[in-house]
Scaffold this motif. Sequence first.
Motif, PDB file in Angstrom:
ATOM      1  N   MET A  63       0.848  -1.192   0.000  1.00 25.26           N
ATOM      2  CA  MET A  63       0.000   0.000   0.000  1.00 25.26           C
ATOM      3  C   MET A  63       0.888   1.247   0.000  1.00 25.26           C
ATOM      4  O   MET A  63       0.642   2.201  -0.756  1.00 25.26           O
ATOM      5  CB  MET A  63      -0.924   0.012   1.222  1.00 25.26           C
ATOM      6  N   GLY A  64       1.940   1.245   0.844  1.00 26.50           N
ATOM      7  CA  GLY A  64       2.889   2.361   0.845  1.00 26.50           C
ATOM      8  C   GLY A  64       3.628   2.474  -0.470  1.00 26.50           C
ATOM      9  O   GLY A  64       3.846   3.576  -0.989  1.00 26.50           O
ATOM     10  N   GLY A  65       4.011   1.327  -1.045  1.00 24.48           N
ATOM     11  CA  GLY A  65       4.673   1.343  -2.339  1.00 24.48           C
ATOM     12  C   GLY A  65       3.768   1.890  -3.435  1.00 24.48           C
ATOM     13  O   GLY A  65       4.196   2.659  -4.289  1.00 24.48           O
ATOM     14  N   SER A  66       2.488   1.518  -3.381  1.00 29.11           N
ATOM     15  CA  SER A  66       1.521   2.022  -4.360  1.00 29.11           C
ATOM     16  C   SER A  66       1.365   3.529  -4.239  1.00 29.11           C
ATOM     17  O   SER A  66       1.234   4.240  -5.248  1.00 29.11           O
ATOM     18  CB  SER A  66       0.169   1.332  -4.175  1.00 29.11           C
ATOM     19  N   GLY A  97      11.744   9.406 -10.043  1.00 32.58           N
ATOM     20  CA  GLY A  97      12.586   8.223 -10.144  1.00 32.58           C
ATOM     21  C   GLY A  97      13.058   7.740  -8.783  1.00 32.58           C
ATOM     22  O   GLY A  97      13.098   6.534  -8.514  1.00 32.58           O
ATOM     23  N   THR A  98      13.385   8.691  -7.911  1.00 33.31           N
ATOM     24  CA  THR A  98      13.822   8.328  -6.553  1.00 33.31           C
ATOM     25  C   THR A  98      12.695   7.680  -5.762  1.00 33.31           C
ATOM     26  O   THR A  98      12.905   6.690  -5.044  1.00 33.31           O
ATOM     27  CB  THR A  98      14.320   9.587  -5.813  1.00 33.31           C
ATOM     28  N   LEU A  99      11.465   8.228  -5.883  1.00 36.49           N
ATOM     29  CA  LEU A  99      10.311   7.641  -5.182  1.00 36.49           C
ATOM     30  C   LEU A  99      10.049   6.218  -5.661  1.00 36.49           C
ATOM     31  O   LEU A  99       9.772   5.315  -4.857  1.00 36.49           O
ATOM     32  CB  LEU A  99       9.074   8.506  -5.389  1.00 36.49           C
ATOM     33  N   LEU A 100      10.124   6.009  -6.961  1.00 40.92           N
ATOM     34  CA  LEU A 100       9.921   4.665  -7.505  1.00 40.92           C
ATOM     35  C   LEU A 100      11.005   3.707  -7.014  1.00 40.92           C
ATOM     36  O   LEU A 100      10.731   2.539  -6.704  1.00 40.92           O
ATOM     37  CB  LEU A 100       9.916   4.716  -9.034  1.00 40.92           C
ATOM     38  N   PHE A 101      12.250   4.202  -6.947  1.00 40.46           N
ATOM     39  CA  PHE A 101      13.341   3.369  -6.444  1.00 40.46           C
ATOM     40  C   PHE A 101      13.103   2.992  -4.982  1.00 40.46           C
ATOM     41  O   PHE A 101      13.297   1.836  -4.584  1.00 40.46           O
ATOM     42  CB  PHE A 101      14.672   4.102  -6.593  1.00 40.46           C
ATOM     43  N   LEU A 102      12.669   3.955  -4.162  1.00 43.13           N
ATOM     44  CA  LEU A 102      12.397   3.679  -2.749  1.00 43.13           C
ATOM     45  C   LEU A 102      11.267   2.675  -2.573  1.00 43.13           C
ATOM     46  O   LEU A 102      11.330   1.780  -1.720  1.00 43.13           O
ATOM     47  CB  LEU A 102      12.064   4.977  -2.022  1.00 43.13           C
ATOM     48  N   ALA A 103      10.193   2.824  -3.378  1.00 40.98           N
ATOM     49  CA  ALA A 103       9.080   1.882  -3.304  1.00 40.98           C
ATOM     50  C   ALA A 103       9.548   0.467  -3.632  1.00 40.98           C
ATOM     51  O   ALA A 103       9.157  -0.511  -2.978  1.00 40.98           O
ATOM     52  CB  ALA A 103       7.967   2.306  -4.270  1.00 40.98           C
ATOM     53  N   SER A 104      10.402   0.352  -4.634  1.00 40.39           N
ATOM     54  CA  SER A 104      10.918  -0.958  -5.035  1.00 40.39           C
ATOM     55  C   SER A 104      11.847  -1.529  -3.964  1.00 40.39           C
ATOM     56  O   SER A 104      11.816  -2.732  -3.675  1.00 40.39           O
ATOM     57  CB  SER A 104      11.660  -0.839  -6.366  1.00 40.39           C
ATOM     58  N   LEU A 105      12.668  -0.660  -3.385  1.00 36.43           N
ATOM     59  CA  LEU A 105      13.594  -1.104  -2.344  1.00 36.43           C
ATOM     60  C   LEU A 105      12.841  -1.612  -1.121  1.00 36.43           C
ATOM     61  O   LEU A 105      13.176  -2.661  -0.546  1.00 36.43           O
ATOM     62  CB  LEU A 105      14.517   0.055  -1.958  1.00 36.43           C
TER      63      LEU A 105
END
Length: 400
Positions: free
Chosen positions: A12-15, A172-180
Amino acid sequence: MQRWKINLFVLMGGSFLVMAGMTMIMPFLSLYLQQDLGLSNEHEIGVWAGVIFAANFVTSFLFQPLWGKLSDKYGRKMMLLRSGFGMSIVMLLMGFASAPWHLLVLRMLNGVISGFMPAAVSLVSATTPKERMGFAMGTLQSGGTAGAILGPFMGGLLADNFGFRPIFYITGTLLFLASLLSWVLVHEKFDRAEAAMQPQVSVLKGFRDLMVIRQLPVLLTVTFLIQFAMLSPMPLIPLFVQKLHGTTDDLAFYAGFVGSVTGLSNMICAPLLGKLSDRIGAMRILLVSLAGAAVMLIPQAFAGSVGQLLIYRFMLGCFMGGLIPTVNALVRRYTPDGMESRAFGFNSSALSLGNMMGPVMGGALSGWIGIEGLFILSGALLFLTCIWATKALRVRQAAK
């Protein structure tokens, strides 16, 4: 905390992060083309903006079923990370674009590798007890909706202070953090050896196998019709707000408020309706939500003030919270184990097709019927969808 709940809340946080990142720049795309990429002709800007916006949905529509197939073979978490880290790189590259065609190619590439949300839905559906599926789908939806609401606001603040290009780097950074976060905290029990022993079929053969299940063609069609009806008036809502409110200094605020209030009520109601669907059935919630959304769309055509429009849009969002999450819950219910990701991939393609065709058809029809006519047409379409889905799903339920 139970493992399925940890997965749910992390995703949910990643979304939230993914949707916030993806929506930061899209409302300002035409301004980015004008101020940073050198376009000056208004018609040329409009054409490029429309093509660039649609490009992501075109390639996503084509490739989601393939990723769904590979997800059933290699695991949902792997597809989640593939999409998340891949999109983070593409978003960073968009910040270095120097011509409109650069942005177009990168948007097409983004659609090819996209799929974080479908993979998250598939992973949550595979790890959540079936009796809690409605709650899980609603909660996951609320995270993405919250990101979609706050993304444009954060993008506006960042654009005013830093310009447009840094938004891509932040996205891009937000997407990287969600993936991490998903890599570290999300766990999936997936037996690759067992999955490898399953007969491998082509995407087309997998589609035919799923369409034999009587409820799934209905649900995919419902997904398309929901998105088509909801998005057909969306590009013209700022102009409608201008018509109601007049050209003033706070017009942008009111236009943004009207656009986000639906997402706010959607975010609030999606988990509540999901929990209710676990008690009384997802099909009932879906049909009531379709009828309720239709009822709330039609009065918007007759709104006499921005205040009235806000009320109708808020109520519309309440019913929207019971649409896509319940469709996802029903897709999971009727899909055989081991084919969930493929089914959600096809459902995501139906959603992308609605996202793509709704605004295009709405823009084409607006010249004849105006945005007021689009509200009425969209409401009528959802009414017809509700009537058809009621008959089709019940007939197929009885046939099964």
